[in-house]
Design a protein around this motif. Sequence first.
Motif, PDB file in Angstrom:
ATOM      1  N   ALA A  61       0.822  -1.214   0.000  1.00 59.31           N
ATOM      2  CA  ALA A  61       0.000   0.000   0.000  1.00 59.31           C
ATOM      3  C   ALA A  61       0.857   1.265   0.000  1.00 59.31           C
ATOM      4  CB  ALA A  61      -0.947  -0.018   1.193  1.00 59.31           C
ATOM      5  N   SER A  62       2.108   1.134  -0.423  1.00 55.25           N
ATOM      6  CA  SER A  62       2.993   2.288  -0.566  1.00 55.25           C
ATOM      7  C   SER A  62       3.922   2.066  -1.752  1.00 55.25           C
ATOM      8  CB  SER A  62       3.823   2.465   0.721  1.00 55.25           C
ATOM      9  OG  SER A  62       5.050   3.109   0.441  1.00 55.25           O
ATOM     10  N   LYS A  63       3.879   2.984  -2.694  1.00 52.81           N
ATOM     11  CA  LYS A  63       4.769   2.887  -3.861  1.00 52.81           C
ATOM     12  C   LYS A  63       6.224   2.825  -3.431  1.00 52.81           C
ATOM     13  CE  LYS A  63       3.707   6.667  -6.245  1.00 52.81           C
ATOM     14  NZ  LYS A  63       3.428   7.672  -7.287  1.00 52.81           N
ATOM     15  N   GLN A  64       6.564   3.705  -2.476  1.00 53.44           N
ATOM     16  CA  GLN A  64       7.954   3.790  -2.041  1.00 53.44           C
ATOM     17  C   GLN A  64       8.408   2.468  -1.443  1.00 53.44           C
ATOM     18  OE1 GLN A  64       9.849   6.456  -2.881  1.00 53.44           O
ATOM     19  NE2 GLN A  64      11.417   4.954  -2.339  1.00 53.44           N
ATOM     20  N   SER A  65       7.536   1.847  -0.661  1.00 49.78           N
ATOM     21  CA  SER A  65       7.899   0.582  -0.030  1.00 49.78           C
ATOM     22  C   SER A  65       8.123  -0.505  -1.085  1.00 49.78           C
ATOM     23  CB  SER A  65       6.809   0.162   0.959  1.00 49.78           C
ATOM     24  OG  SER A  65       7.126  -1.085   1.514  1.00 49.78           O
ATOM     25  N   VAL A  66       7.294  -0.519  -2.122  1.00 51.63           N
ATOM     26  CA  VAL A  66       7.473  -1.513  -3.193  1.00 51.63           C
ATOM     27  C   VAL A  66       8.812  -1.278  -3.891  1.00 51.63           C
ATOM     28  CG1 VAL A  66       6.575  -2.326  -5.422  1.00 51.63           C
ATOM     29  CG2 VAL A  66       4.997  -1.873  -3.532  1.00 51.63           C
ATOM     30  N   ARG A  67       9.116  -0.025  -4.168  1.00 57.43           N
ATOM     31  CA  ARG A  67      10.404   0.283  -4.818  1.00 57.43           C
ATOM     32  C   ARG A  67      11.578  -0.088  -3.923  1.00 57.43           C
ATOM     33  NH1 ARG A  67       9.572   2.940  -9.481  1.00 57.43           N
ATOM     34  NH2 ARG A  67       7.594   4.040  -9.715  1.00 57.43           N
ATOM     35  N   ASN A  68      11.458   0.195  -2.630  1.00 53.58           N
ATOM     36  CA  ASN A  68      12.525  -0.179  -1.695  1.00 53.58           C
ATOM     37  C   ASN A  68      12.722  -1.691  -1.651  1.00 53.58           C
ATOM     38  OD1 ASN A  68      12.746   2.507  -1.063  1.00 53.58           O
ATOM     39  ND2 ASN A  68      11.729   2.345   0.921  1.00 53.58           N
ATOM     40  N   PHE A  69      11.606  -2.403  -1.680  1.00 58.15           N
ATOM     41  CA  PHE A  69      11.679  -3.866  -1.669  1.00 58.15           C
ATOM     42  C   PHE A  69      12.523  -4.351  -2.858  1.00 58.15           C
ATOM     43  CE2 PHE A  69      10.245  -7.806  -3.608  1.00 58.15           C
ATOM     44  CZ  PHE A  69      10.476  -8.712  -2.578  1.00 58.15           C
ATOM     45  N   ALA A 114      -0.801   4.820   1.315  1.00 56.65           N
ATOM     46  CA  ALA A 114       0.139   5.935   1.480  1.00 56.65           C
ATOM     47  C   ALA A 114      -0.125   7.043   0.471  1.00 56.65           C
ATOM     48  CB  ALA A 114       1.573   5.427   1.343  1.00 56.65           C
ATOM     49  N   GLU A 115      -0.490   6.650  -0.747  1.00 54.83           N
ATOM     50  CA  GLU A 115      -0.732   7.660  -1.792  1.00 54.83           C
ATOM     51  C   GLU A 115      -2.166   8.170  -1.784  1.00 54.83           C
ATOM     52  OE1 GLU A 115       1.195   4.796  -2.614  1.00 54.83           O
ATOM     53  OE2 GLU A 115       2.982   6.054  -2.408  1.00 54.83           O
ATOM     54  N   GLY A 116      -2.969   7.676  -0.833  1.00 54.12           N
ATOM     55  CA  GLY A 116      -4.344   8.168  -0.734  1.00 54.12           C
ATOM     56  C   GLY A 116      -5.345   7.459  -1.615  1.00 54.12           C
ATOM     57  N   HIS A 117      -5.029   6.226  -2.016  1.00 55.26           N
ATOM     58  CA  HIS A 117      -5.999   5.431  -2.775  1.00 55.26           C
ATOM     59  C   HIS A 117      -6.750   4.502  -1.824  1.00 55.26           C
ATOM     60  CE1 HIS A 117      -4.052   6.904  -6.311  1.00 55.26           C
ATOM     61  NE2 HIS A 117      -2.914   6.290  -6.044  1.00 55.26           N
ATOM     62  N   GLU A 118      -7.966   4.137  -2.231  1.00 49.29           N
ATOM     63  CA  GLU A 118      -8.730   3.189  -1.422  1.00 49.29           C
ATOM     64  C   GLU A 118      -7.878   1.934  -1.207  1.00 49.29           C
ATOM     65  OE1 GLU A 118     -10.890   0.001  -0.133  1.00 49.29           O
ATOM     66  OE2 GLU A 118     -10.345   0.020  -2.264  1.00 49.29           O
ATOM     67  N   SER A 120      -8.208  -1.450  -0.588  1.00 49.73           N
ATOM     68  CA  SER A 120      -8.288  -2.760  -1.267  1.00 49.73           C
ATOM     69  C   SER A 120      -7.708  -2.636  -2.672  1.00 49.73           C
ATOM     70  CB  SER A 120      -9.726  -3.281  -1.385  1.00 49.73           C
ATOM     71  OG  SER A 120     -10.547  -2.814  -0.375  1.00 49.73           O
ATOM     72  N   PHE A 121      -8.034  -1.560  -3.336  1.00 47.22           N
ATOM     73  CA  PHE A 121      -7.493  -1.315  -4.675  1.00 47.22           C
ATOM     74  C   PHE A 121      -5.966  -1.197  -4.615  1.00 47.22           C
ATOM     75  CE2 PHE A 121      -5.886   2.151  -7.424  1.00 47.22           C
ATOM     76  CZ  PHE A 121      -6.017   1.537  -8.667  1.00 47.22           C
ATOM     77  N   ALA A 122      -5.490  -0.423  -3.644  1.00 50.22           N
ATOM     78  CA  ALA A 122      -4.049  -0.146  -3.562  1.00 50.22           C
ATOM     79  C   ALA A 122      -3.237  -1.393  -3.201  1.00 50.22           C
ATOM     80  CB  ALA A 122      -3.789   0.957  -2.540  1.00 50.22           C
ATOM     81  N   ALA A 123      -3.650  -2.097  -2.156  1.00 50.75           N
ATOM     82  CA  ALA A 123      -2.845  -3.234  -1.677  1.00 50.75           C
ATOM     83  C   ALA A 123      -3.032  -4.466  -2.555  1.00 50.75           C
ATOM     84  CB  ALA A 123      -3.218  -3.560  -0.231  1.00 50.75           C
ATOM     85  N   ASN A 124      -4.280  -4.738  -2.929  1.00 48.06           N
ATOM     86  CA  ASN A 124      -4.534  -5.982  -3.670  1.00 48.06           C
ATOM     87  C   ASN A 124      -4.107  -5.877  -5.130  1.00 48.06           C
ATOM     88  OD1 ASN A 124      -5.839  -6.273  -1.265  1.00 48.06           O
ATOM     89  ND2 ASN A 124      -7.843  -6.764  -2.106  1.00 48.06           N
ATOM     90  N   TYR A 125      -4.251  -4.693  -5.688  1.00 51.52           N
ATOM     91  CA  TYR A 125      -3.957  -4.551  -7.109  1.00 51.52           C
ATOM     92  C   TYR A 125      -2.785  -3.618  -7.433  1.00 51.52           C
ATOM     93  CZ  TYR A 125      -3.956  -2.801 -11.787  1.00 51.52           C
ATOM     94  OH  TYR A 125      -3.513  -2.389 -13.014  1.00 51.52           O
ATOM     95  N   LEU A 126      -2.893  -2.346  -7.085  1.00 49.17           N
ATOM     96  CA  LEU A 126      -1.926  -1.365  -7.597  1.00 49.17           C
ATOM     97  C   LEU A 126      -0.482  -1.657  -7.152  1.00 49.17           C
ATOM     98  CD1 LEU A 126      -1.850   1.157  -9.417  1.00 49.17           C
ATOM     99  CD2 LEU A 126      -1.952   2.543  -7.317  1.00 49.17           C
ATOM    100  N   LYS A 182     -10.649   9.249 -12.549  1.00 50.21           N
ATOM    101  CA  LYS A 182     -10.575  10.455 -11.708  1.00 50.21           C
ATOM    102  C   LYS A 182      -9.445  10.366 -10.699  1.00 50.21           C
ATOM    103  CE  LYS A 182     -15.498  11.559 -12.036  1.00 50.21           C
ATOM    104  NZ  LYS A 182     -16.716  10.926 -11.481  1.00 50.21           N
ATOM    105  N   GLY A 183      -8.650   9.280 -10.729  1.00 47.19           N
ATOM    106  CA  GLY A 183      -7.474   9.190  -9.861  1.00 47.19           C
ATOM    107  C   GLY A 183      -7.621   8.318  -8.628  1.00 47.19           C
ATOM    108  N   MET A 184      -8.845   7.801  -8.367  1.00 48.24           N
ATOM    109  CA  MET A 184      -9.061   6.910  -7.216  1.00 48.24           C
ATOM    110  C   MET A 184      -8.578   7.512  -5.902  1.00 48.24           C
ATOM    111  SD  MET A 184     -10.744   4.144  -7.566  1.00 48.24           S
ATOM    112  CE  MET A 184     -10.336   2.820  -6.433  1.00 48.24           C
ATOM    113  N   LYS A 185      -8.833   8.780  -5.711  1.00 49.22           N
ATOM    114  CA  LYS A 185      -8.512   9.404  -4.419  1.00 49.22           C
ATOM    115  C   LYS A 185      -9.780  10.031  -3.870  1.00 49.22           C
ATOM    116  CE  LYS A 185      -3.639  10.249  -5.059  1.00 49.22           C
ATOM    117  NZ  LYS A 185      -2.553  11.181  -5.183  1.00 49.22           N
ATOM    118  N   ALA A 186      -9.823  10.239  -2.562  1.00 55.58           N
ATOM    119  CA  ALA A 186     -11.023  10.794  -1.926  1.00 55.58           C
ATOM    120  C   ALA A 186     -11.495  12.041  -2.679  1.00 55.58           C
ATOM    121  CB  ALA A 186     -10.712  11.152  -0.474  1.00 55.58           C
TER     122      ALA A 186
END
Length: 353
Positions: A61-69, A114-118, A120-126, A182-186
């Motif tokens: 659920a964080s782009k930065q964490s995925v890149r660090n991994f 972390a990027e403000g996306h819902e 389930s979408f962020a962790a399961n998919y993005l 629309k960006g999937m943000k609140a």
Amino acid sequence: SKKTVVITGASSGLGLQAAKSLAQQGWQVIMACRDFQKAEKAAKEVGMDPENYQVIHCDLASKQSVRNFVQTFRTMYNSLDALVCNAAVYFPNAHKEGVILPGLFPGGGPRWSAEGHEMSFAANYLGHFLLCKLLLEDLKKSSFSAPRCVILGTVTATVNGAELGGMIPPLAHVGNFEGLEKGMKAPVTMLDGGAFDGAKAYKDSKVCDVMLMKELHKRYHKETGIVFTSLYPGCIAETNLFREHYPLFQNLFPAFHKTVTKAYVSQEEAGQRLAACVADERYGTSGSYYSWEGEAGTGGGGGREAVQNTEKDLDWFMNYGSFRTLSIDEIGGEAADDQRCSKLWELSEKLVA
Ligand code: NDP
């Protein structure tokens, strides 16, 4: 040298059991987990030998964490032989606050990455989208003739119209990705731009996972030889996935699947089956979706009954073939639409840029 596999969400349930099974088969397992301590503890509890696995932190659920991994992974390994996108969250009780009886549906509203996306979408998919894109480079360097990328789907993503589990509302509906556009943000929480519903958000995210598999296949299989597949492992009704469901549901759900849908499988069986999708040559056709049919799939149970009296081993599952294989063109529901799959890919690229 040992074959290497990265498994996301290997600290629990299916991912943990698959990690165990592959480690036993001589693979080096890289457990990509958000909770380091929990993952180490889980690996020890199922008896994994520290020689055969390594935990590397990864919060999807964080782009930065995925890149660090990926960066950390590359300091230790020169190539990758298999990637398993398994991690997921599920918030079945979460609805828009105030809409439904608060006592009955206590789950609250959406949660955010972390990027403000819902979430389930962020962790399961993005997060998996980004991870796949980055690790493609490492899979290409595999010395294994057909490196694999296995992405978990589910029956409730309704990719196979004939299955009971895919007909239970709320049904998955990503629509034309109005919300994603629309960006999937609140205040946007749902891919189709509709009102928030936690159970539906999970199903939608899994539709995207299947679409991701198809799109990876289309874009990269020929050029790289990497085998991209998806599977529905059966209903493993006792994993932590259901941790936020009502206690009554948690108690009845396993029995329901044992008796009604006959799709129940234990965590260990499901883990072995996932491991087979990674390691067994029979699961090497890129673009396939393997759907567990359980007892129902053996035509009233002949094979299943037989095995109850014998030892349940991996061979049995393979020989009795209770996976139904959908070829890429047989994948149904919203994921059948190639244009929509491409649209998802393009919009996702913008979000992780
Ligand atoms: P579990 O809840 O037991 O395991 C999910 C794993 O995902 C956990 O290790 C969890 O970590 C991890 N995870 C969650 N969020 C993140 C994140 N942001 N970053 C990194 N890791 C994360 O579920 P299951 O084993 O049941 O599910 C595994 C897969 O199988 C999922 O893709 C699910 O959709 C699929 N599936 C499951 C079915 C079932 O009946 N259980 C049926 C169909 C499909 P932590 O331990 O820290 O919470």
